[in-house]
Design an enzyme around this catalytic site. Sequence first.
Site, PDB file in Angstrom:
ATOM      1  N   TYR A  54     -24.627 -44.180   7.019  1.00  0.00           N
ATOM      2  CA  TYR A  54     -25.527 -44.633   8.078  1.00  0.00           C
ATOM      3  C   TYR A  54     -26.763 -43.733   8.136  1.00  0.00           C
ATOM      4  O   TYR A  54     -26.685 -42.561   8.512  1.00  0.00           O
ATOM      5  CB  TYR A  54     -24.838 -44.622   9.437  1.00  0.00           C
ATOM      6  CG  TYR A  54     -23.658 -45.567   9.557  1.00  0.00           C
ATOM      7  CD1 TYR A  54     -23.467 -46.617   8.666  1.00  0.00           C
ATOM      8  CD2 TYR A  54     -22.723 -45.403  10.575  1.00  0.00           C
ATOM      9  CE1 TYR A  54     -22.381 -47.478   8.786  1.00  0.00           C
ATOM     10  CE2 TYR A  54     -21.638 -46.265  10.698  1.00  0.00           C
ATOM     11  CZ  TYR A  54     -21.475 -47.291   9.799  1.00  0.00           C
ATOM     12  OH  TYR A  54     -20.399 -48.133   9.917  1.00  0.00           O
ATOM     13  N   HIS A 121     -14.377 -46.223   3.584  1.00  0.00           N
ATOM     14  CA  HIS A 121     -15.255 -47.237   4.165  1.00  0.00           C
ATOM     15  C   HIS A 121     -15.082 -48.601   3.500  1.00  0.00           C
ATOM     16  O   HIS A 121     -15.106 -49.636   4.173  1.00  0.00           O
ATOM     17  CB  HIS A 121     -16.707 -46.768   4.039  1.00  0.00           C
ATOM     18  CG  HIS A 121     -17.637 -47.393   5.012  1.00  0.00           C
ATOM     19  ND1 HIS A 121     -18.869 -46.865   5.307  1.00  0.00           N
ATOM     20  CD2 HIS A 121     -17.561 -48.508   5.765  1.00  0.00           C
ATOM     21  CE1 HIS A 121     -19.490 -47.611   6.196  1.00  0.00           C
ATOM     22  NE2 HIS A 121     -18.717 -48.635   6.486  1.00  0.00           N
ATOM     23  N   LEU A 202     -19.099 -57.709  19.379  1.00  0.00           N
ATOM     24  CA  LEU A 202     -20.171 -58.496  19.991  1.00  0.00           C
ATOM     25  C   LEU A 202     -20.917 -59.344  18.964  1.00  0.00           C
ATOM     26  O   LEU A 202     -22.013 -59.840  19.234  1.00  0.00           O
ATOM     27  CB  LEU A 202     -21.157 -57.572  20.712  1.00  0.00           C
ATOM     28  CG  LEU A 202     -20.536 -56.709  21.819  1.00  0.00           C
ATOM     29  CD1 LEU A 202     -21.577 -55.795  22.439  1.00  0.00           C
ATOM     30  CD2 LEU A 202     -19.894 -57.584  22.883  1.00  0.00           C
ATOM     31  N   GLY A 203     -20.296 -59.505  17.786  1.00  0.00           N
ATOM     32  CA  GLY A 203     -20.929 -60.345  16.774  1.00  0.00           C
ATOM     33  C   GLY A 203     -22.311 -59.868  16.392  1.00  0.00           C
ATOM     34  O   GLY A 203     -23.230 -60.666  16.257  1.00  0.00           O
ATOM     35  N   ARG A 204     -22.449 -58.548  16.233  1.00  0.00           N
ATOM     36  CA  ARG A 204     -23.747 -57.933  15.920  1.00  0.00           C
ATOM     37  C   ARG A 204     -24.809 -58.320  16.951  1.00  0.00           C
ATOM     38  O   ARG A 204     -25.975 -58.529  16.624  1.00  0.00           O
ATOM     39  CB  ARG A 204     -24.195 -58.300  14.504  1.00  0.00           C
ATOM     40  CG  ARG A 204     -23.256 -57.728  13.450  1.00  0.00           C
ATOM     41  CD  ARG A 204     -23.629 -58.113  12.041  1.00  0.00           C
ATOM     42  NE  ARG A 204     -22.727 -57.432  11.115  1.00  0.00           N
ATOM     43  CZ  ARG A 204     -21.479 -57.836  10.848  1.00  0.00           C
ATOM     44  NH1 ARG A 204     -21.009 -58.930  11.408  1.00  0.00           N
ATOM     45  NH2 ARG A 204     -20.705 -57.152  10.034  1.00  0.00           N
ATOM     46  N   GLY A 205     -24.366 -58.404  18.192  1.00  0.00           N
ATOM     47  CA  GLY A 205     -25.282 -58.680  19.289  1.00  0.00           C
ATOM     48  C   GLY A 205     -25.383 -60.139  19.666  1.00  0.00           C
ATOM     49  O   GLY A 205     -25.824 -60.466  20.774  1.00  0.00           O
ATOM     50  N   PHE A 206     -24.974 -61.043  18.776  1.00  0.00           N
ATOM     51  CA  PHE A 206     -25.127 -62.463  19.069  1.00  0.00           C
ATOM     52  C   PHE A 206     -24.312 -62.886  20.284  1.00  0.00           C
ATOM     53  O   PHE A 206     -24.760 -63.708  21.092  1.00  0.00           O
ATOM     54  CB  PHE A 206     -24.728 -63.305  17.848  1.00  0.00           C
ATOM     55  CG  PHE A 206     -24.952 -64.778  18.056  1.00  0.00           C
ATOM     56  CD1 PHE A 206     -26.224 -65.317  17.942  1.00  0.00           C
ATOM     57  CD2 PHE A 206     -23.907 -65.624  18.382  1.00  0.00           C
ATOM     58  CE1 PHE A 206     -26.447 -66.671  18.145  1.00  0.00           C
ATOM     59  CE2 PHE A 206     -24.119 -66.974  18.597  1.00  0.00           C
ATOM     60  CZ  PHE A 206     -25.392 -67.502  18.475  1.00  0.00           C
TER      61      PHE A 206
END
Length: 325
Positions: A54, A121, A202-206
Amino acid sequence: MRTTKLGGLEVPSIGLGCMGMSTAYGTKDDPESTRAIHRALDLGVTLLDTADVYGNGHGERLIGEALKDRRRDAIIATKVGNLGRAAKPRTVDGSPEHITAGCDASLERLGVETIDLYYLHRVDPDVPIEDSVGAMSRLVEAGKVRHIGLSEAGSDTLRRAAKVHPIAALQSEWSLWSRDVESAIVDTCRELGIGFVAYAPLGRGFLTGTIPDVDTLIPEDRRRDHPRFDPDNIAQNLPLIDALRSVAERHGATPAQVAIAWVLSRGEDVATIPGAKKVKWVEENANAADLELTDSDFADLGQAFAPGAAAGTRYPEKQMAKLGI
């Protein structure tokens, strides 16, 4: 904050995913990210999840700086073996040499003597999992790592790995719109006594209901490369949010809190690490721990979010090929 057991490691049921603080989603803001980390610790959200890839180490350095005076308050999870999308010709490396060197580099960036939970990972198809986990077990013996885990591994890999060393956790994507693991992998984890850490709840924010179209995302946002955020697919996926909003209104909650509460309802052996890089989002996510969904809620969500309901795969094709090995 309620807790979950990942093998022999007790963690809060809601942790903090720190990837977005360094890469993928928008711009970096280290001071705000540091405040978010400190607020998370204050709320009992003590599991901080990062990886060496990251921001090319930025994520680990950020956490190391944030924890200079609060190391005892945190449970640090980081990962090794994913070289990133730009790496050529290999994008994963699960060799013992890479794992050993990677651990030392992570310890230095984090400024700690021991990593609480160290994940592979991505499984390297060119390296036997026994060799990868064997190297990780030696890190435990050396006192550099307390517990080890795998990320996005398949059932056969989990069984082979568990014969080499106890696996505390599997970290894989699990949310209302990503339910692949329910077909077999969750059962395998329970058979082997492996805890489950659900990322991207959160579904990558969706699933927050705040991304009505792809133009909401800045040009550099990596989600623009994800099939589910393709303009045609996102238009098909938007009606899913209606069910979330309906349940949220019944409870005076937010769609994000409902999505997190749904993941936590999957079992006492499940923890989740919603990503957040602002204090207000950390607080909102943490409050999901108190949300109890009803049978009616589960029925409505289950009907809207049946497995396979989302349009588009969760990663681009090349990244999908690295999952579930």
